[in-house]
Every structure is written in structure tokens, then in C-alpha cells.
Design a protein around this motif. Sequence first.
Motif, PDB file in Angstrom:
ATOM      1  N   ARG A   9       0.933  -1.325   0.075  1.00  0.00           N
ATOM      2  CA  ARG A   9      -0.153  -0.034  -0.015  1.00  0.00           C
ATOM      3  C   ARG A   9       0.800   1.297   0.044  1.00  0.00           C
ATOM      4  O   ARG A   9       0.341   2.305  -0.001  1.00  0.00           O
ATOM      5  CB  ARG A   9      -0.998  -0.027   1.228  1.00  0.00           C
ATOM      6  CG  ARG A   9      -2.107  -0.996   1.218  1.00  0.00           C
ATOM      7  CD  ARG A   9      -2.992  -0.824   0.136  1.00  0.00           C
ATOM      8  NE  ARG A   9      -3.902   0.146   0.359  1.00  0.00           N
ATOM      9  CZ  ARG A   9      -4.789   0.403  -0.471  1.00  0.00           C
ATOM     10  NH1 ARG A   9      -5.251  -0.092  -1.461  1.00  0.00           N
ATOM     11  NH2 ARG A   9      -5.611   1.628  -0.230  1.00  0.00           N
ATOM     12  N   HIS A  10       2.201   1.201  -0.102  1.00  0.00           N
ATOM     13  CA  HIS A  10       2.891   2.360  -0.156  1.00  0.00           C
ATOM     14  C   HIS A  10       2.950   2.847  -1.451  1.00  0.00           C
ATOM     15  O   HIS A  10       2.997   2.216  -2.562  1.00  0.00           O
ATOM     16  CB  HIS A  10       4.509   1.918   0.006  1.00  0.00           C
ATOM     17  CG  HIS A  10       5.322   3.182  -0.016  1.00  0.00           C
ATOM     18  ND1 HIS A  10       5.126   4.348  -0.419  1.00  0.00           N
ATOM     19  CD2 HIS A  10       6.599   2.910  -0.125  1.00  0.00           C
ATOM     20  CE1 HIS A  10       5.967   4.975  -0.457  1.00  0.00           C
ATOM     21  NE2 HIS A  10       7.097   4.135  -0.454  1.00  0.00           N
ATOM     22  N   ALA A  13       3.933   9.434  -3.960  1.00  0.00           N
ATOM     23  CA  ALA A  13       2.863  10.249  -4.270  1.00  0.00           C
ATOM     24  C   ALA A  13       3.556  11.590  -5.066  1.00  0.00           C
ATOM     25  O   ALA A  13       2.958  12.488  -5.467  1.00  0.00           O
ATOM     26  CB  ALA A  13       2.391  10.670  -3.084  1.00  0.00           C
ATOM     27  N   LEU A  33      -1.039   2.752  -7.793  1.00  0.00           N
ATOM     28  CA  LEU A  33      -1.781   3.515  -6.682  1.00  0.00           C
ATOM     29  C   LEU A  33      -1.914   2.390  -5.504  1.00  0.00           C
ATOM     30  O   LEU A  33      -2.743   2.468  -4.460  1.00  0.00           O
ATOM     31  CB  LEU A  33      -3.252   3.563  -7.250  1.00  0.00           C
ATOM     32  CG  LEU A  33      -3.126   4.843  -8.164  1.00  0.00           C
ATOM     33  CD1 LEU A  33      -4.464   5.249  -8.635  1.00  0.00           C
ATOM     34  CD2 LEU A  33      -2.899   6.348  -7.323  1.00  0.00           C
ATOM     35  N   GLN A  68       0.105  13.790  -1.545  1.00  0.00           N
ATOM     36  CA  GLN A  68      -0.095  12.800  -0.796  1.00  0.00           C
ATOM     37  C   GLN A  68      -1.654  12.748  -0.805  1.00  0.00           C
ATOM     38  O   GLN A  68      -2.418  11.591  -0.784  1.00  0.00           O
ATOM     39  CB  GLN A  68       0.173  12.901   0.708  1.00  0.00           C
ATOM     40  CG  GLN A  68       1.672  12.657   0.856  1.00  0.00           C
ATOM     41  CD  GLN A  68       1.752  11.001   0.678  1.00  0.00           C
ATOM     42  OE1 GLN A  68       1.849  10.634  -0.589  1.00  0.00           O
ATOM     43  NE2 GLN A  68       1.795  10.116   1.783  1.00  0.00           N
ATOM     44  N   VAL A  69      -2.268  13.927  -0.732  1.00  0.00           N
ATOM     45  CA  VAL A  69      -3.946  14.077  -0.855  1.00  0.00           C
ATOM     46  C   VAL A  69      -4.253  13.647  -2.034  1.00  0.00           C
ATOM     47  O   VAL A  69      -5.381  12.700  -2.408  1.00  0.00           O
ATOM     48  CB  VAL A  69      -4.180  15.332  -0.358  1.00  0.00           C
ATOM     49  CG1 VAL A  69      -5.892  15.432  -0.553  1.00  0.00           C
ATOM     50  CG2 VAL A  69      -3.871  15.603   0.939  1.00  0.00           C
ATOM     51  N   ALA A  71      -2.855  11.586  -4.306  1.00  0.00           N
ATOM     52  CA  ALA A  71      -2.777  10.151  -4.409  1.00  0.00           C
ATOM     53  C   ALA A  71      -3.657   9.412  -3.920  1.00  0.00           C
ATOM     54  O   ALA A  71      -4.212   8.317  -4.215  1.00  0.00           O
ATOM     55  CB  ALA A  71      -1.175   9.738  -4.006  1.00  0.00           C
ATOM     56  N   ALA A  72      -4.126   9.957  -2.562  1.00  0.00           N
ATOM     57  CA  ALA A  72      -5.105   9.227  -1.812  1.00  0.00           C
ATOM     58  C   ALA A  72      -6.366   9.395  -2.493  1.00  0.00           C
ATOM     59  O   ALA A  72      -7.084   8.306  -2.516  1.00  0.00           O
ATOM     60  CB  ALA A  72      -5.330   9.825  -0.567  1.00  0.00           C
ATOM     61  N   ARG A  73      -6.804  10.435  -3.228  1.00  0.00           N
ATOM     62  CA  ARG A  73      -7.976  10.631  -3.856  1.00  0.00           C
ATOM     63  C   ARG A  73      -8.001   9.583  -5.143  1.00  0.00           C
ATOM     64  O   ARG A  73      -9.192   9.059  -5.467  1.00  0.00           O
ATOM     65  CB  ARG A  73      -8.124  11.857  -4.028  1.00  0.00           C
ATOM     66  CG  ARG A  73      -8.810  12.972  -3.058  1.00  0.00           C
ATOM     67  CD  ARG A  73      -8.971  14.116  -3.250  1.00  0.00           C
ATOM     68  NE  ARG A  73      -9.581  14.840  -2.069  1.00  0.00           N
ATOM     69  CZ  ARG A  73      -9.730  16.404  -2.335  1.00  0.00           C
ATOM     70  NH1 ARG A  73      -9.801  16.825  -3.410  1.00  0.00           N
ATOM     71  NH2 ARG A  73     -10.152  17.068  -1.026  1.00  0.00           N
ATOM     72  N   CYS A  75      -6.382   7.152  -5.587  1.00  0.00           N
ATOM     73  CA  CYS A  75      -6.336   5.706  -5.150  1.00  0.00           C
ATOM     74  C   CYS A  75      -7.841   5.212  -4.953  1.00  0.00           C
ATOM     75  O   CYS A  75      -8.332   4.374  -5.179  1.00  0.00           O
ATOM     76  CB  CYS A  75      -5.753   5.444  -3.647  1.00  0.00           C
ATOM     77  SG  CYS A  75      -5.701   3.848  -3.260  1.00  0.00           S
ATOM     78  N   ALA A  76      -8.557   6.276  -4.294  1.00  0.00           N
ATOM     79  CA  ALA A  76      -9.945   5.944  -3.715  1.00  0.00           C
ATOM     80  C   ALA A  76     -10.825   5.908  -5.025  1.00  0.00           C
ATOM     81  O   ALA A  76     -11.901   5.092  -4.985  1.00  0.00           O
ATOM     82  CB  ALA A  76     -10.512   7.238  -3.046  1.00  0.00           C
ATOM     83  N   GLU A  79     -10.166   2.443  -6.693  1.00  0.00           N
ATOM     84  CA  GLU A  79     -11.017   1.642  -5.800  1.00  0.00           C
ATOM     85  C   GLU A  79     -12.597   1.405  -6.115  1.00  0.00           C
ATOM     86  O   GLU A  79     -13.121   0.433  -6.320  1.00  0.00           O
ATOM     87  CB  GLU A  79     -10.597   1.527  -4.421  1.00  0.00           C
ATOM     88  CG  GLU A  79      -9.293   1.263  -3.832  1.00  0.00           C
ATOM     89  CD  GLU A  79      -8.839   1.724  -2.474  1.00  0.00           C
ATOM     90  OE1 GLU A  79      -9.607   2.369  -1.851  1.00  0.00           O
ATOM     91  OE2 GLU A  79      -7.921   0.797  -2.044  1.00  0.00           O
TER      92      GLU A  79
END
Length: 127
Positions: A9-10, A13, A33, A68-69, A71-73, A75-76, A79
Motif C-alpha cells: 500500500r506504499h 505520491a 496506486l 499525498q492527498v 494520491a489518496a483521492r 487511489c479511492a 477502488e
Amino acid sequence: MSSGSADSRHIDATDILAQLEGLSAAEEFFAVLGVPYDPKVLNVSRLHIMKRMGQYLAEEDFSDLPDQVIAARACATLERAYEDFATSSPLTHRVFKVLKDHDPDKPATPGRTFVPFDSVLKLFGKE
């Protein structure tokens, strides 16, 4: 589920949007991702998943957000797009125009009647 390197999960980003723009295969998006996937689902619905991810990303505003934000979005959204097609068929979601235009549950557009080709051949005595 399989994912090769996506089990980790690394996420790197750093300039994630540029990284994503440089990818071409769906598997690359999952790997970058860190999103796990079932190859059977991806083989059937890869274009639909990627199109849906693009639709979800288009709704996002990444202005002035840290990598980082973003990348998180991203990824979401991947998913979420994957789950759309992991639990139902591409025909259910109809993300592409050709599938939307030929929805059997939607009434035909006036003036655009579908005539099967074999019925046309019958008019000419060919079958």
C-alpha cells in the motif's frame, strides 16, 4: 485477489498526476496506486473501470492539494471504479456511449428505428 506489486500500500505520491498520465495499462494504475484486484474482473471490465475512474477523477478538484492527498483521492477513485464492476457487469453501468445508446430498458429514439439486417435480406430473397 492478485495485484503483483499492488499488494504493497506504499504509494510514491511524488507528482502523482504526472505518473498517472504516463501510464497506459490498467495493471499499471493498480500497481502505482497500490490497489489490489482480481485479474478475472480486470480482464472483463478493464476499459469500463478505467473510463469510470476517469469520470470520478474529473469530478475532483486537485488545485493546490499536496501530492499525498491527490494520491489518496486517485487511489479511492480507482477502488470505487473497480468495485462498481467487481460487483456487477459493464452492461449494468453503461459507461460507454454505444452501451447507453443500445439500452434495452430505454425506449427507442423517435425517428431511429432499428431494423435487423436479416430482415432486410429477406426483402431481397436472400437469407
